[in-house]
Design a protein around this motif. Structure first.
Motif, short mmCIF file in Angstrom:
data_model
loop_
_atom_site.label_atom_id
_atom_site.label_comp_id
_atom_site.label_asym_id
_atom_site.label_seq_id
_atom_site.Cartn_x
_atom_site.Cartn_y
_atom_site.Cartn_z
N HIS A 182 0.87 -1.18 0.00
CA HIS A 182 0.00 0.00 0.00
C HIS A 182 0.91 1.23 0.00
O HIS A 182 2.13 1.09 0.05
CB HIS A 182 -0.88 0.03 1.25
N CYS A 218 -4.73 5.75 0.17
CA CYS A 218 -3.74 4.78 -0.27
C CYS A 218 -3.33 5.16 -1.69
O CYS A 218 -4.17 5.44 -2.52
CB CYS A 218 -4.33 3.38 -0.24
N GLU A 220 -1.11 3.32 -3.68
CA GLU A 220 -0.50 2.22 -4.43
C GLU A 220 -1.61 1.21 -4.68
O GLU A 220 -2.27 0.79 -3.74
CB GLU A 220 0.62 1.60 -3.58
N PHE A 221 -1.80 0.85 -5.94
CA PHE A 221 -2.91 -0.07 -6.25
C PHE A 221 -2.75 -1.36 -5.46
O PHE A 221 -1.73 -2.01 -5.52
CB PHE A 221 -2.97 -0.37 -7.75
N CYS A 222 -3.80 -1.70 -4.68
CA CYS A 222 -3.68 -2.83 -3.76
C CYS A 222 -4.88 -3.76 -3.84
O CYS A 222 -5.14 -4.52 -2.93
CB CYS A 222 -3.52 -2.28 -2.34
N HIS A 226 -8.90 -0.48 -3.74
CA HIS A 226 -7.80 0.47 -3.51
C HIS A 226 -8.32 1.91 -3.41
O HIS A 226 -7.88 2.69 -2.56
CB HIS A 226 -6.79 0.33 -4.64
N MET A 229 -9.68 3.29 0.24
CA MET A 229 -8.81 3.01 1.36
C MET A 229 -8.33 4.36 1.86
O MET A 229 -7.17 4.70 1.80
CB MET A 229 -7.65 2.14 0.87
CU1 CUA Z 1 -4.07 0.07 -0.18
CU2 CUA Z 1 -4.20 0.91 -2.39
#
Ligand code: CUA
Length: 376
Positions: A182, A218, A220-222, A226, A229
């Motif tokens: 993340h 967030c 960062e693609f998670c 995503h 978040m």
């Molecule tokens: Cu955690 Cu994107």
């Protein structure tokens, strides 16, 4: 010939129309949100201001280079355009003076950017080494679990998505994950820092002196959610902060219980037993004399751990920023969490029909009453 002119004009018109649409869209979008909570150009911490100065330095230098290059292109294209000459113009390949010049100028430009960049990097590293407060933040799919670890007055407080900090205090964040990568980002306070499984990253800044709420997300693609978040850094006055910590540790109060029509402040509706598989409310007892164990801490915790729900009624949003925290939205969430936030762990346990309407309303009443006076 006529047809060619018309075609050229059509292409011109199309390009112009496209440009106009882009300009209007950009203007419309930038006018959408007056407050711009995720703006990076309005920093409130010294870290944010350092990033801003670097940005401005690079922006102005890039602008000068851009204008110079564009001017050069247009000038050369007009001055040296083909006018029916039969001979080649003078060739300057291997011109030593030019070669030296266009090596030295970019080197100077890079040096002017490099020195303040490295200085800022070291400054950031230093600011992350210590803090008046240490807060561990665990990236989960998809919410943020927050553990206060230092000093002793706050140690053991576990919350989610809304991070209270006292105004003017130096905060050290330790960023951890036990799932995917993340990235922790509060645009008005600091740069992005990745949250990496098996690796602790640190980040620090001094909270602004004026209380306020600052959006984070967030970066960062998670996974599927995503985009949902989100979190908030809530800067309280020291007094508000201490009250919040005390209330958070104590859990539900007698006054809150009376508002619920419950005699025992630690009593909960029987439906909540299902929630206890993953969630905790501080200070609550499952049966008289049996305190609920503390939330299993962070990285050791299984994925099944859900957000700590202490003082849930005080939170502005539900499901990491996805829904405004209202009884209607909490009902919607409990009816079918998968419909609101597809792929979240709770949706593997609770589907449409798992909870009956009267159970949901008992839970909503109980959870929304988890608050202290004047917290929202
Ligand atoms: Cu955690 Cu994107």
């Amino acid at each position: 010939m006529k047809r060619q002119v018309r075609r050229r004009r059509t292409v011109g018109y199309r390009l112009f129309t496209l440009l106009a649409i882009v300009v209007v869209a950009v203007l419309a979008l930038s006018a959408c949100d007056e407050s711009k909570p995720l703006s990076t150009v309005d920093p409130v911490t010294s870290n944010g201001r350092d990033i801003q100065s670097l940005y401005k330095l690079v922006f102005w230098m890039a602008l000068v280079v851009f204008i110079g290059v564009q001017f050069g292109i247009v000038y050369a294209a007009l001055k040296y355009r083909y006018r029916g000459e039969r001979t080649r113009p003078r060739q300057i390949h291997g011109n030593q003076r030019l070669e030296i010049l266009w090596t030295i100028i970019p080197a100077i430009v890079l040096l002017v950017i490099f020195i303040p960049s490295v200085t800022t990097l070291y400054k950031f590293e230093d600011s992350a080494k210590t803090g008046d407060y240490t807060i561990e933040v665990y990236g989960k799919q998809w919410y943020w679990e927050v553990h206060y670890t230092k000093p002793n007055t706050v140690a053991g407080v576990v919350t989610a998505n809304e991070i209270h900090v006292p105004a003017g205090a130096k905060i050290q964040f330790k960023l951890l994950s036990n799932n995917v990568i993340h990235s922790f980002w509060v645009p008005r306070m600091t740069g992005k820092t990745d949250v990496i499984p098996g690796h602790e990253n640190e980040l620090g800044f001094t909270a602004p002196k004026t209380p306020g709420v600052f959006q984070g997300e967030c970066a960062e693609f998670c996974g599927t959610n995503h985009a949902w978040m989100r979190f908030r850094i809530i800067v309280d006055t020291p007094e508000q902060f201490n009250n919040w910590i005390a209330a958070y540790k104590a859990g539900p109060t007698q006054a809150g219980a009376q508002a619920l029509g419950l005699v025992d402040s630690k009593a909960m509706p029987p439906e909540f037993a299902l929630c206890l598989g993953c969630h905790r409310i501080n200070g609550m007892e499952t049966a008289p004399g049996t305190p609920v164990p503390d939330q299993v801490t962070g990285i050791k915790s299984p994925e099944t751990n859900g957000p700590n729900l202490t003082l849930l009624g005080c939170r502005e949003t539900l499901a990491a920023g996805q829904l405004e925290n209202t009884p209607e939205n909490l009902t919607k969430w409990l009816e079918d969490p998968g419909a609101v936030k597809p792929g979240n762990f709770m949706s593997t346990q609770i589907h449409k029909g798992t909870l009956k309407p009267d159970q949901i309303s008992a839970l909503v009443k109980y959870l929304e009453a988890q608050k202290i006076p004047g917290c929202k």
